[in-house]
Design a protein around this motif. Structure first.
Motif, PDB file in Angstrom:
ATOM      1  N   GLY A 149       0.800  -1.254  -0.004  1.00 15.41           N
ATOM      2  CA  GLY A 149      -0.102   0.201  -0.062  1.00 15.41           C
ATOM      3  C   GLY A 149       0.760   1.382  -0.021  1.00 15.41           C
ATOM      4  O   GLY A 149       0.487   2.179  -0.802  1.00 15.41           O
ATOM      5  N   THR A 150       1.851   1.250   1.012  1.00 19.99           N
ATOM      6  CA  THR A 150       2.830   2.588   1.026  1.00 19.99           C
ATOM      7  C   THR A 150       3.490   2.874  -0.290  1.00 19.99           C
ATOM      8  O   THR A 150       3.695   3.684  -0.786  1.00 19.99           O
ATOM      9  N   LEU A 208       2.802   1.591  -3.402  1.00 18.36           N
ATOM     10  CA  LEU A 208       2.111   2.160  -4.444  1.00 18.36           C
ATOM     11  C   LEU A 208       1.557   3.574  -4.384  1.00 18.36           C
ATOM     12  O   LEU A 208       1.538   4.367  -5.309  1.00 18.36           O
ATOM     13  N   ALA A 209       1.467   3.981  -2.929  1.00 21.03           N
ATOM     14  CA  ALA A 209       1.053   5.483  -2.906  1.00 21.03           C
ATOM     15  C   ALA A 209       2.070   6.293  -3.150  1.00 21.03           C
ATOM     16  O   ALA A 209       1.920   7.392  -3.723  1.00 21.03           O
ATOM     17  N   LEU A 210       3.374   5.839  -2.833  1.00 19.72           N
ATOM     18  CA  LEU A 210       4.636   6.768  -2.953  1.00 19.72           C
ATOM     19  C   LEU A 210       4.855   6.873  -4.721  1.00 19.72           C
ATOM     20  O   LEU A 210       5.192   7.795  -5.039  1.00 19.72           O
ATOM     21  N   ALA A 266       2.695   6.555  -6.612  1.00 22.86           N
ATOM     22  CA  ALA A 266       1.713   7.652  -7.370  1.00 22.86           C
ATOM     23  C   ALA A 266       1.691   9.311  -7.128  1.00 22.86           C
ATOM     24  O   ALA A 266       1.200  10.112  -7.750  1.00 22.86           O
ATOM     25  N   LEU A 267       2.844   9.553  -6.259  1.00 26.44           N
ATOM     26  CA  LEU A 267       3.018  11.053  -6.012  1.00 26.44           C
ATOM     27  C   LEU A 267       3.983  11.551  -7.135  1.00 26.44           C
ATOM     28  O   LEU A 267       5.106  11.145  -7.651  1.00 26.44           O
TER      29      LEU A 267
END
Length: 401
Positions: A40-41, A43-45, A47-48
């Motif tokens: 999760g972290t 993929l979130a990073l 996308a930034l």
């Protein structure tokens, strides 16, 4: 302290396995939750904007270190390791911060024995067949359990027992196991492996292996063995230091925590040496007393549910040595007065001085012939028998009873 022999304590150590269901459940939950956290972290990073994960932050030798690697070092390694150390300390501690009662074994050296034997067997199998995934999985389980038992052992013994050290051991072990998960995650089959690769786990692992200069198989085997290696190192150091402490008996002013116990020290030749009882006391009885005081049923009850740390007085042990002496005089034995009375009381006090009690001498005059079965006429003072007498035979006054 219990008089149970080490063999009985070893059986008790094995029986404690039934209460350690939380370790299996927590290990499985931790494995799954950690995987979700990493994916999760990651993929979130990714996308930034503007591509922070791919930006090169620094270069170590010829290996570039990207923003994702720095993020992984903090979020995927350090933070989970700190959380694991905190959770383990909380699980092993009661409400007062002391070791939970199931690990309060009188011979704490038997605590690491079950998982230590399993770890030796698995290590021998790993040497024989190589670091295969099933062998590494069993090694990870045995290593974690050995670490838990070693920490419980370390908190129980007297020598080399600083609590911050155990937090470091559990934290470093958690970091190693987290790194082991990252190493093996890209090779997982199906969606899990794909999601781990999409989160950038593969690039982080390649950077780490490049900096360490080892292959993935070797790194995985070493990382899984870290909890057992740290446990073994601590046990060796503690054994050596404990022997030195034992040789220096008696200690001057030993101080222990409530969760600890003093070791039984051998008798010392100079039994008259002054000083408070210590774990290395001047006699076997002194050491046994210290051990008994370190782990009494009252202490366990206080550690588990109470909040008192001082000594309390038991009301059932309080006795009263006070005594009261009443002297009765009749008409043919006049009441002493003046110096005679003082001499009489002083003589009685001297006879009773061994009682160390409070002496109260009271002189009561009793007319001759009076007894506890007589009544006195209120009008003339005549002594009247109590049985079936209604009127005073001397003055005729009605007797009130």
């Amino acid at each position: 302290m219990s008089d149970r022999p080490p063999a009985a304590e070893l059986r008790r150590s094995v029986a404690v396995l039934a209460t350690e269901w939380w370790l299996a459940a927590g290990g499985l939950a931790g494995y799954l939750c950690y995987g979700l956290w990493v994916v999760g972290t990651g993929l979130a990073l990714g996308a930034l904007p503007p591509g922070l994960a791919a930006t090169t932050v620094t270069t170590v030798g010829s290996t570039p270190v990207t923003g994702l690697v720095v993020f992984a070092a903090v979020a995927w390694l350090l933070a989970p390791a700190a959380a694991a150390a905190w959770l383990l300390d909380r699980q092993l501690s009661n409400v007062n911060g002391n070791l939970v009662s199931q690990y309060r074994i009188d011979h704490p050296g038997v605590l690491p024995a079950p998982s230590g034997v399993l770890m030796l067997v698995v290590a021998a199998v790993a040497v024989a067949v190589g670091p295969r995934p099933p062998v590494l999985a069993v090694m990870a389980v045995a290593g974690v359990h050995l670490l838990v038992r070693t920490i419980a052992f370390g908190r129980r013994v007297y020598s080399v027992s600083p609590k911050p050290l155990f937090s470091v051991l559990s934290g470093v072990s958690g970091l190693a196991l987290a790194a082991a998960w990252l190493v093996h995650a890209p090779g997982l089959p199906g969606t899990v492996g794909e999601q781990a690769a999409a989160a950038g786990v593969g690039s982080v692992v390649e950077t780490g292996l490049g900096l360490a200069g080892v292959g993935s198989g070797t790194a995985l085997g070493v990382l899984v063995a870290v909890p057992a290696l740290l446990s073994g190192l601590y046990l060796v150091v503690q054994t050596v230091v404990a022997r030195r402490v034992r040789a220096q008996a008696p200690l001057a002013n030993p101080v222990k925590r409530a969760e600890q116990r003093y070791p039984i020290m051998p008798p010392v030749a100079d039994s008259s040496r002054p000083g408070p009882p210590s774990p290395n006391g001047s006699s076997q009885s002194a050491a046994s007393t210290a051990s008994s005081e370190s782990e009494s049923p009252d202490e366990r009850a206080t550690d588990d549910a109470g909040d008192t740390t001082g000594d309390t007085d038991d009301a059932s042990e309080v006795t009263t040595d006070d005594s009261s002496h009443t002297r009765v005089f009749t008409t043919d034995e006049p009441i002493p007065d003046g110096d005679d009375a003082t001499a009489t009381v002083a003589g009685d006090a001297q006879e009773d001085e061994e009682d160390d009690g409070w002496i109260d001498d009271t002189a009561i005059f009793s007319p001759e012939g009076a007894s506890s079965s007589d009544d006195e006429c209120g009008a003339c003072g005549e002594e009247i028998p109590r049985e079936s007498v209604t009127f005073c035979p001397n003055c005729g006054e009605r007797i009130r009873r």
